[in-house]
Design a protein around this motif. Structure first.
Motif, PDB file in Angstrom:
ATOM      1  N   THR A 124     -37.103  35.205 -25.204  1.00  0.00           N
ATOM      2  CA  THR A 124     -36.678  34.507 -23.994  1.00  0.00           C
ATOM      3  C   THR A 124     -37.433  35.050 -22.800  1.00  0.00           C
ATOM      4  OG1 THR A 124     -34.467  34.161 -24.919  1.00  0.00           O
ATOM      5  CG2 THR A 124     -34.708  33.895 -22.541  1.00  0.00           C
ATOM      6  N   LEU A 125     -37.975  34.154 -21.999  1.00  0.00           N
ATOM      7  CA  LEU A 125     -38.733  34.527 -20.805  1.00  0.00           C
ATOM      8  C   LEU A 125     -38.068  33.918 -19.581  1.00  0.00           C
ATOM      9  CD1 LEU A 125     -41.348  35.624 -19.401  1.00  0.00           C
ATOM     10  CD2 LEU A 125     -42.395  33.410 -19.915  1.00  0.00           C
ATOM     11  N   PHE A 126     -37.820  34.745 -18.563  1.00  0.00           N
ATOM     12  CA  PHE A 126     -37.299  34.212 -17.310  1.00  0.00           C
ATOM     13  C   PHE A 126     -37.807  35.040 -16.142  1.00  0.00           C
ATOM     14  CE2 PHE A 126     -34.302  37.443 -18.540  1.00  0.00           C
ATOM     15  CZ  PHE A 126     -33.769  37.952 -17.374  1.00  0.00           C
ATOM     16  N   GLY A 127     -37.598  34.511 -14.950  1.00  0.00           N
ATOM     17  CA  GLY A 127     -38.140  35.158 -13.759  1.00  0.00           C
ATOM     18  C   GLY A 127     -39.309  34.352 -13.228  1.00  0.00           C
ATOM     19  N   GLU A 128     -40.320  35.040 -12.705  1.00  0.00           N
ATOM     20  CA  GLU A 128     -41.452  34.389 -12.037  1.00  0.00           C
ATOM     21  C   GLU A 128     -42.530  33.953 -13.029  1.00  0.00           C
ATOM     22  OE1 GLU A 128     -41.590  33.576  -8.815  1.00  0.00           O
ATOM     23  OE2 GLU A 128     -39.520  34.296  -8.680  1.00  0.00           O
ATOM     24  N   ALA A 129     -42.170  32.997 -13.879  1.00  0.00           N
ATOM     25  CA  ALA A 129     -43.108  32.407 -14.837  1.00  0.00           C
ATOM     26  C   ALA A 129     -43.116  30.902 -14.636  1.00  0.00           C
ATOM     27  CB  ALA A 129     -42.715  32.755 -16.265  1.00  0.00           C
ATOM     28  N   ALA A 130     -44.260  30.269 -14.938  1.00  0.00           N
ATOM     29  CA  ALA A 130     -44.377  28.827 -14.729  1.00  0.00           C
ATOM     30  C   ALA A 130     -43.346  28.065 -15.558  1.00  0.00           C
ATOM     31  CB  ALA A 130     -45.791  28.361 -15.075  1.00  0.00           C
ATOM     32  N   SER A 131     -43.102  28.503 -16.791  1.00  0.00           N
ATOM     33  CA  SER A 131     -42.076  27.905 -17.641  1.00  0.00           C
ATOM     34  C   SER A 131     -41.135  29.012 -18.106  1.00  0.00           C
ATOM     35  CB  SER A 131     -42.691  27.214 -18.861  1.00  0.00           C
ATOM     36  OG  SER A 131     -43.554  26.165 -18.459  1.00  0.00           O
ATOM     37  N   GLY A 196     -35.962  38.208 -30.588  1.00  0.00           N
ATOM     38  CA  GLY A 196     -34.829  38.542 -29.735  1.00  0.00           C
ATOM     39  C   GLY A 196     -35.191  39.232 -28.435  1.00  0.00           C
ATOM     40  N   ASP A 197     -36.465  39.548 -28.227  1.00  0.00           N
ATOM     41  CA  ASP A 197     -36.872  40.183 -26.968  1.00  0.00           C
ATOM     42  C   ASP A 197     -36.551  39.268 -25.786  1.00  0.00           C
ATOM     43  OD1 ASP A 197     -37.815  42.426 -28.205  1.00  0.00           O
ATOM     44  OD2 ASP A 197     -39.938  41.999 -27.917  1.00  0.00           O
ATOM     45  N   VAL A 198     -36.177  39.894 -24.664  1.00  0.00           N
ATOM     46  CA  VAL A 198     -35.980  39.184 -23.403  1.00  0.00           C
ATOM     47  C   VAL A 198     -37.006  39.732 -22.423  1.00  0.00           C
ATOM     48  CG1 VAL A 198     -34.412  38.698 -21.494  1.00  0.00           C
ATOM     49  CG2 VAL A 198     -33.524  38.813 -23.835  1.00  0.00           C
ATOM     50  N   ILE A 199     -37.822  38.849 -21.854  1.00  0.00           N
ATOM     51  CA  ILE A 199     -38.869  39.264 -20.927  1.00  0.00           C
ATOM     52  C   ILE A 199     -38.494  38.793 -19.531  1.00  0.00           C
ATOM     53  CG2 ILE A 199     -41.307  39.062 -20.317  1.00  0.00           C
ATOM     54  CD1 ILE A 199     -40.368  38.254 -23.829  1.00  0.00           C
ATOM     55  N   TYR A 200     -38.478  39.729 -18.584  1.00  0.00           N
ATOM     56  CA  TYR A 200     -38.150  39.396 -17.204  1.00  0.00           C
ATOM     57  C   TYR A 200     -39.327  39.726 -16.306  1.00  0.00           C
ATOM     58  CZ  TYR A 200     -36.192  39.658 -12.529  1.00  0.00           C
ATOM     59  OH  TYR A 200     -35.975  39.490 -11.187  1.00  0.00           O
ATOM     60  N   VAL A 201     -39.778  38.725 -15.529  1.00  0.00           N
ATOM     61  CA  VAL A 201     -40.873  38.908 -14.584  1.00  0.00           C
ATOM     62  C   VAL A 201     -40.279  38.994 -13.184  1.00  0.00           C
ATOM     63  CG1 VAL A 201     -43.058  38.010 -13.717  1.00  0.00           C
ATOM     64  CG2 VAL A 201     -42.378  37.555 -16.092  1.00  0.00           C
ATOM     65  N   ALA A 202     -40.375  40.162 -12.574  1.00  0.00           N
ATOM     66  CA  ALA A 202     -39.786  40.379 -11.261  1.00  0.00           C
ATOM     67  C   ALA A 202     -40.626  39.729 -10.160  1.00  0.00           C
ATOM     68  CB  ALA A 202     -39.643  41.884 -10.994  1.00  0.00           C
ATOM     69  N   GLN A 203     -40.020  39.580  -8.971  1.00  0.00           N
ATOM     70  CA  GLN A 203     -40.733  39.069  -7.805  1.00  0.00           C
ATOM     71  C   GLN A 203     -41.572  40.169  -7.164  1.00  0.00           C
ATOM     72  OE1 GLN A 203     -37.442  37.545  -5.386  1.00  0.00           O
ATOM     73  NE2 GLN A 203     -38.254  35.481  -5.664  1.00  0.00           N
ATOM     74  N   ASN A 204     -42.684  39.766  -6.530  1.00  0.00           N
ATOM     75  CA  ASN A 204     -43.436  40.729  -5.746  1.00  0.00           C
ATOM     76  C   ASN A 204     -42.802  40.865  -4.357  1.00  0.00           C
ATOM     77  OD1 ASN A 204     -44.401  38.508  -4.182  1.00  0.00           O
ATOM     78  ND2 ASN A 204     -46.130  38.242  -5.571  1.00  0.00           N
ATOM     79  N   LYS A 205     -43.287  41.820  -3.580  1.00  0.00           N
ATOM     80  CA  LYS A 205     -42.665  42.118  -2.285  1.00  0.00           C
ATOM     81  C   LYS A 205     -42.743  40.933  -1.332  1.00  0.00           C
ATOM     82  CE  LYS A 205     -43.377  47.125  -2.501  1.00  0.00           C
ATOM     83  NZ  LYS A 205     -44.033  48.304  -1.873  1.00  0.00           N
ATOM     84  N   ARG A 206     -43.874  40.221  -1.367  1.00  0.00           N
ATOM     85  CA  ARG A 206     -44.012  39.071  -0.469  1.00  0.00           C
ATOM     86  C   ARG A 206     -42.982  38.003  -0.787  1.00  0.00           C
ATOM     87  NH1 ARG A 206     -49.776  36.298  -0.316  1.00  0.00           N
ATOM     88  NH2 ARG A 206     -50.268  38.365   0.557  1.00  0.00           N
ATOM     89  N   ALA A 207     -42.768  37.733  -2.080  1.00  0.00           N
ATOM     90  CA  ALA A 207     -41.791  36.716  -2.472  1.00  0.00           C
ATOM     91  C   ALA A 207     -40.377  37.147  -2.101  1.00  0.00           C
ATOM     92  CB  ALA A 207     -41.891  36.457  -3.974  1.00  0.00           C
ATOM     93  N   ILE A 208     -40.102  38.437  -2.235  1.00  0.00           N
ATOM     94  CA  ILE A 208     -38.772  38.940  -1.866  1.00  0.00           C
ATOM     95  C   ILE A 208     -38.538  38.748  -0.375  1.00  0.00           C
ATOM     96  CG2 ILE A 208     -37.361  41.021  -1.676  1.00  0.00           C
ATOM     97  CD1 ILE A 208     -38.654  41.986  -4.278  1.00  0.00           C
TER      98      ILE A 208
END
Length: 239
Positions: A124-131, A196-208
């Motif tokens: 599962t992939l979520f966070g700052e990804a295109a899909s 079963g891995d979960v991948i989370y892409v965090a926001q960069n400082k500018r996006a925050i």
């Protein structure tokens, strides 16, 4: 460093460096796995004589160029057309393909070539990804970089130096922090994904910062509207 750290959390919380973190081994078939099996010499079926309808555990469904799917039974076997139950649990995907090829060669087919995929394996992939969402692991040794490519890449708001792989092994949870700024991330075996891995892409400082400003504007704008309305009414009342 590609991997900043690997944190292992269990009933008694421990922390370990990634240097001691084990590299993922090639996946071995388990009970209840769903196998997609294709005979590359016959794009419709494994063999020509296939039941018109087949249902239930261990039976084949589907067909066509994608192949048929068969569920592995709890006893470790999969029921295949004309062969019956074949033990596959504990085998890798290539080992299972070689075994099934050999059995069909000796019983029915001339020089068969089989392709096997385990289609129920997902991450599962979520966070700052295109899909975002669940993605199947259809090939062995899929890396984080390959998955990101499959998802269409990262957004402009992604922090490429802070991508987390959250991995569960029973009651134990491991969090691996990945820095894609290091080119070694493409080939590092520790970036191989597991079911079963979960991948989370965090926001960069500018996006925050942008999100905070947007939230602030959302909060302030109604108040400004009320204030402007009050000032207009006050001005009109003095006319």
């Amino acid at each position: 460093m590609l991997f900043k750290n690997a944190k292992v959390t269990s009933a008694a919380t421990d922390t370990t460096t990634l240097k001691s973190f084990p590299v993922a081994s090639t996946y071995r078939i388990q009970p209840r796995d769903v196998l997609q099996i294709r005979n590359l010499q016959n794009i419709k079926y494994i063999v020509d004589e296939v039941p018109a309808s087949a249902t239930g555990s261990g039976s084949g469904t589907g067909g066509g160029a994608q192949g048929q799917t068969f569920e592995v039974d709890e006893d470790g076997t999969v029921a295949l057309p004309a062969l019956g139950h074949i033990a596959v649990v504990g085998l890798t995907r290539p080992e299972a393909a070689k075994k099934i090829e050999g059995l069909y060669r000796s019983e029915l087919l001339k020089d068969p070539i089989f392709d096997i995929k385990v289609v129920n394996l997902k991450v599962t992939l979520f966070g700052e990804a295109a899909s975002q969402g669940s993605f199947p692991l259809l090939k062995d040794n899929t890396t984080l970089v390959e998955l990101i490519g499959q998802a269409g890449g990262l957004t402009s708001g992604a922090n490429e130096t802070n991508i987390k792989i959250i991995r569960h092994n029973g009651t134990q949870k491991t969090v691996i922090e990945v820095d894609l700024g290091d080119v070694n991330s493409i080939t590092d075996p520790r970036a191989i994904l597991q079911n079963g891995d979960v991948i989370y892409v965090a926001q960069n400082k500018r996006a925050i910062r942008t999100d905070k400003l947007q939230n602030l504007n959302t909060t302030i704008q109604p108040a400004l509207l009320i204030l402007n309305t009050a000032l207009i009414l006050l001005t009109l009342s003095r006319l």
